[in-house]
Scaffold this active site. Structure first.
Site, short mmCIF file in Angstrom:
data_model
loop_
_atom_site.label_atom_id
_atom_site.label_comp_id
_atom_site.label_asym_id
_atom_site.label_seq_id
_atom_site.Cartn_x
_atom_site.Cartn_y
_atom_site.Cartn_z
N LYS A 156 -15.66 -5.42 -3.98
CA LYS A 156 -14.93 -4.60 -2.99
C LYS A 156 -14.93 -3.12 -3.38
O LYS A 156 -15.27 -2.26 -2.58
CB LYS A 156 -13.49 -5.09 -2.87
CG LYS A 156 -12.59 -4.14 -2.10
CD LYS A 156 -11.16 -4.63 -2.00
CE LYS A 156 -10.22 -4.15 -3.07
NZ LYS A 156 -9.69 -2.79 -2.92
N ASN A 157 -14.53 -2.84 -4.63
CA ASN A 157 -14.32 -1.44 -4.99
C ASN A 157 -15.63 -0.67 -5.17
O ASN A 157 -15.62 0.57 -5.19
CB ASN A 157 -13.41 -1.33 -6.21
CG ASN A 157 -11.97 -1.69 -5.84
OD1 ASN A 157 -11.62 -1.73 -4.66
ND2 ASN A 157 -11.15 -1.97 -6.84
N CYS A 172 -2.54 -0.48 -1.20
CA CYS A 172 -1.50 -1.29 -1.81
C CYS A 172 -0.37 -0.41 -2.34
O CYS A 172 -0.62 0.68 -2.85
CB CYS A 172 -2.07 -2.10 -2.98
SG CYS A 172 -3.06 -3.49 -2.46
N ARG A 177 0.80 7.19 -5.83
CA ARG A 177 -0.66 7.19 -5.92
C ARG A 177 -1.16 8.59 -5.54
O ARG A 177 -1.69 8.81 -4.45
CB ARG A 177 -1.26 6.10 -5.02
CG ARG A 177 -0.83 4.71 -5.47
CD ARG A 177 -1.55 3.59 -4.76
NE ARG A 177 -2.91 3.44 -5.22
CZ ARG A 177 -3.72 2.45 -4.83
NH1 ARG A 177 -3.29 1.54 -3.98
NH2 ARG A 177 -4.96 2.38 -5.28
N ASP A 222 -6.02 -4.59 -12.22
CA ASP A 222 -6.15 -5.46 -11.05
C ASP A 222 -6.24 -6.94 -11.42
O ASP A 222 -6.33 -7.80 -10.54
CB ASP A 222 -7.38 -5.05 -10.22
CG ASP A 222 -7.18 -3.69 -9.58
OD1 ASP A 222 -6.02 -3.27 -9.44
OD2 ASP A 222 -8.18 -3.05 -9.22
N ARG A 224 -7.74 -8.54 2.54
CA ARG A 224 -8.38 -7.23 2.39
C ARG A 224 -9.47 -7.28 1.33
O ARG A 224 -10.43 -6.52 1.39
CB ARG A 224 -7.33 -6.18 1.93
CG ARG A 224 -6.41 -5.71 3.03
CD ARG A 224 -5.50 -4.62 2.50
NE ARG A 224 -6.24 -3.80 1.57
CZ ARG A 224 -5.76 -3.30 0.44
NH1 ARG A 224 -4.53 -3.52 0.10
NH2 ARG A 224 -6.52 -2.58 -0.35
N1 EPU Z 1 -4.10 9.41 -10.62
C1 EPU Z 1 -3.55 10.66 -10.63
N2 EPU Z 1 -4.13 11.60 -9.79
C2 EPU Z 1 -5.20 11.31 -9.00
C3 EPU Z 1 -5.74 10.03 -9.02
C4 EPU Z 1 -5.17 9.07 -9.86
O1 EPU Z 1 -2.59 10.95 -11.33
O2 EPU Z 1 -5.65 12.22 -8.29
C5 EPU Z 1 -3.52 8.39 -11.53
C6 EPU Z 1 -2.94 7.20 -10.75
O3 EPU Z 1 -1.61 7.46 -10.35
C7 EPU Z 1 -3.07 6.09 -11.75
C8 EPU Z 1 -4.35 6.44 -12.54
O4 EPU Z 1 -4.57 7.83 -12.30
O5 EPU Z 1 -1.99 6.11 -12.63
C9 EPU Z 1 -5.59 5.67 -12.16
O6 EPU Z 1 -5.78 5.73 -10.74
P1 EPU Z 1 -7.24 5.64 -10.10
O7 EPU Z 1 -7.51 6.93 -9.40
O8 EPU Z 1 -8.20 5.15 -11.12
O9 EPU Z 1 -7.01 4.52 -9.00
P2 EPU Z 1 -7.68 4.45 -7.57
O10 EPU Z 1 -9.02 5.06 -7.58
O11 EPU Z 1 -6.70 4.92 -6.53
C10 EPU Z 1 -8.91 2.20 -8.00
C11 EPU Z 1 -8.96 0.85 -7.33
C12 EPU Z 1 -7.66 0.12 -7.58
C13 EPU Z 1 -7.44 0.00 -9.09
C14 EPU Z 1 -7.49 1.38 -9.75
C15 EPU Z 1 -7.41 1.32 -11.26
C16 EPU Z 1 -10.39 1.31 -5.46
C17 EPU Z 1 -10.52 1.46 -3.99
N3 EPU Z 1 -9.16 1.06 -5.91
O12 EPU Z 1 -7.81 2.89 -7.40
O13 EPU Z 1 -7.87 -1.17 -7.04
O14 EPU Z 1 -6.17 -0.58 -9.34
O15 EPU Z 1 -8.72 2.03 -9.41
O16 EPU Z 1 -8.47 0.57 -11.79
O17 EPU Z 1 -11.36 1.38 -6.19
C18 EPU Z 1 -7.35 -3.20 -6.04
O18 EPU Z 1 -8.57 -3.38 -5.88
O19 EPU Z 1 -6.49 -4.11 -5.86
C19 EPU Z 1 -6.87 -1.89 -6.44
C20 EPU Z 1 -5.62 -1.48 -6.29
#
Ligand code: EPU
Length: 422
Positions: A22-23, A117, A122, A307, A399
């Site tokens: 998915k990701n 989610c 976030r 995850d 999803r």
């Molecule tokens: N963060 C910041 N600022 C940013 C972006 C992130 O402070 O601009 C922080 C977040 O608050 C968090 C950490 O950095 O504490 C990591 O967040 P990340 O950006 O890596 O998460 P994401 O890209 O929003 C993806 C996956 C999530 C998964 C996370 C962590 C996708 C679409 N989503 O989210 O997947 O939990 O990486 O591995 O790739 C899921 O698939 O169920 C899911 C939630």
């Protein structure tokens, strides 16, 4: 209202095929927008987040030709607009990838603030920082994100404050067609980050260092069209079935996975007493006793993935002693523990730590899926529980997991999908 009714307890046995990640797919779909032509994609998971993303692409002018439910040709020759609909983009997180990809082709981009989610705050400050460093002007107003550029984006050195999957992928997307060289330090190394870079490189992008802490991206004028790419298998789906095999004291072959990606999960299952044997693109998981207690600390890859935290918690709930979880990525990922308590689990969660005192049995109960991975954990809990477990809010599960009930039922589970009322 939709729900799954999981009749337990059961012992899983047999073979399960893992779907595309998915990701990775939710980043590769917007990455296709960087190509002024066609891309052929295989192993795209048939899940609601992907169907939603394809709707966004269509609304921007993409033409999608399905070869099967997991294989398609995306033609982005006639992208007419970079203003994505609020209704379509506000529903899920990965719509933020449209910022990086559309800025590669257009001067003005608009999306809604991303949904997804509910795992606590976030922020997208790192995404915005990257785009601004590359020369874009970004404003967040009225629930939308507006990004514009006067000239082509221009490569510069960038240091991310936090290791972020999304900001790393957005940086890759934005830099692919930028002028000059961008060096980005402190980037995410997750398998899906590497897959996006591999996809773009297969079309002529110049992205080096994916899978390490530093990326070097040399902008190119354009990408080749008519390329063909196969999305990697889903690490988290494979991990979900591995944990389910262990807690049901089953014997399951996980097909079409990349064992290297599974190492942080495999290591914990072995520590809990399971037998895990890797062979090419399969992993054989078996267990014949109560799990041993384990400590899980979530970390960016190659650490233990956040995850997989709720699913692994079911193993800890059933372990022969006290276990602990330290959640280091999301501030609010323990809401599901209240649902498990309804089934008899003994969990005390405070801040980013949960202490779990193992019990030998769970009991079926109505439970809610607070998010995608929590929902998967509710299903696993239902598989081991005495009696039946009604799992509600399954739209979260759908999803991200393709045919989850059928896949479990083929392994000997008894999960019914029920749609009540209108
Ligand atoms: N963060 C910041 N600022 C940013 C972006 C992130 O402070 O601009 C922080 C977040 O608050 C968090 C950490 O950095 O504490 C990591 O967040 P990340 O950006 O890596 O998460 P994401 O890209 O929003 C993806 C996956 C999530 C998964 C996370 C962590 C996708 C679409 N989503 O989210 O997947 O939990 O990486 O591995 O790739 C899921 O698939 O169920 C899911 C939630």
């Amino acid at each position: 209202m939709e729900k799954f009714v999981v009749h337990g307890p059961c012992r899983l046995h047999g073979t399960v095929n893992i779907s595309g990640a998915k990701n990775a797919a939710v980043a590769i779909l917007p990455a296709t927008l960087l190509v002024n032509g066609k891309c052929h994609l295989e192993n795209v998971p048939d899940i609601s987040d992907i169907r939603a993303y394809l709707e966004i692409l269509k609304s921007l002018g993409s033409k999608i030709t399905y070869i099967s439910k997991n294989e398609m040709i995306i033609d982005n020759t006639n992208i007419g607009s970079a203003i994505a609909s609020y209704d379509l983009t506000s529903k899920f997180r990965a719509s933020y990838y449209l910022l990086g990809s559309l800025l590669g082709r257009f001067d003005n981009v608009q999306i809604s603030l991303p949904g997804g989610c509910n795992l606590g705050a976030r922020p997208i400050d790192q995404h915005i920082k990257v785009l601004e460093k590359l020369g874009a002007e970004v404003k967040v107003m009225h629930g939308n994100v507006y990004a514009k550029r006067a000239n082509k984006l221009k490569g510069v050195p960038i240091f991310l404050d936090v290791v972020s999957v999304g900001a790393t992928i957005n940086a890759i997307l934005a830099c692919t067609l930028a002028d000059g060289i961008t060096i980005i330090e402190n980037v995410a190394k997750e398998p899906h980050v590497v897959d996006v870079a591999n996809f773009l490189n297969s079309m002529g992008a110049k992205i080096k260092g994916a899978g390490t802490d530093v990326l070097k991206i040399t902008g190119v004028e354009s990408l080749k069209q008519n390329s063909s790419y196969m999305v990697i298998p889903d690490q988290i789906e494979a991990g979900t079935f591995m944990v389910a095999a262990v807690v049901t004291r089953g014997d399951v072959i996980i097909n079409n996975c990349i064992p290297k990606h599974m190492e942080p999960i495999t290591a914990k299952l072995i520590e809990a007493g399971a037998t895990v044997v890797e062979d090419g693109s399969t992993i054989h998981v078996s267990m014949d006793k109560r799990p041993l207690p384990i400590t899980v600390k979530t970390m960016p890859y190659p650490g233990f993935p956040t995850d997989m935290q709720p699913q692994m918690c079911i193993l800890q709930v059933l372990a022969s002693g006290s276990s602990m979880i330290v959640e280091n990525i999301w501030e609010s990922r323990f809401q599901y523990t209240d649902e498990l308590s309804k089934m008899g689990a003994n969990i005390s969660a405070h801040g980013n730590t949960a202490v779990i005192n193992g019990i030998d049995k769970l009991y079926g109960s109505p439970v809610t899926s607070h998010d995608l991975r929590a929902g998967a954990a509710m299903i696993i809990a239902g598989l081991v529980a005495e009696g039946y477990t009604d799992v509600y809010s399954i739209e979260h599960i759908l999803r991200g997991y393709e045919n989850i009930a059928d896949k479990f039922n083929n392994l000997g589970a008894n999960i019914q999908y029920i749609k009540e009322g209108n």
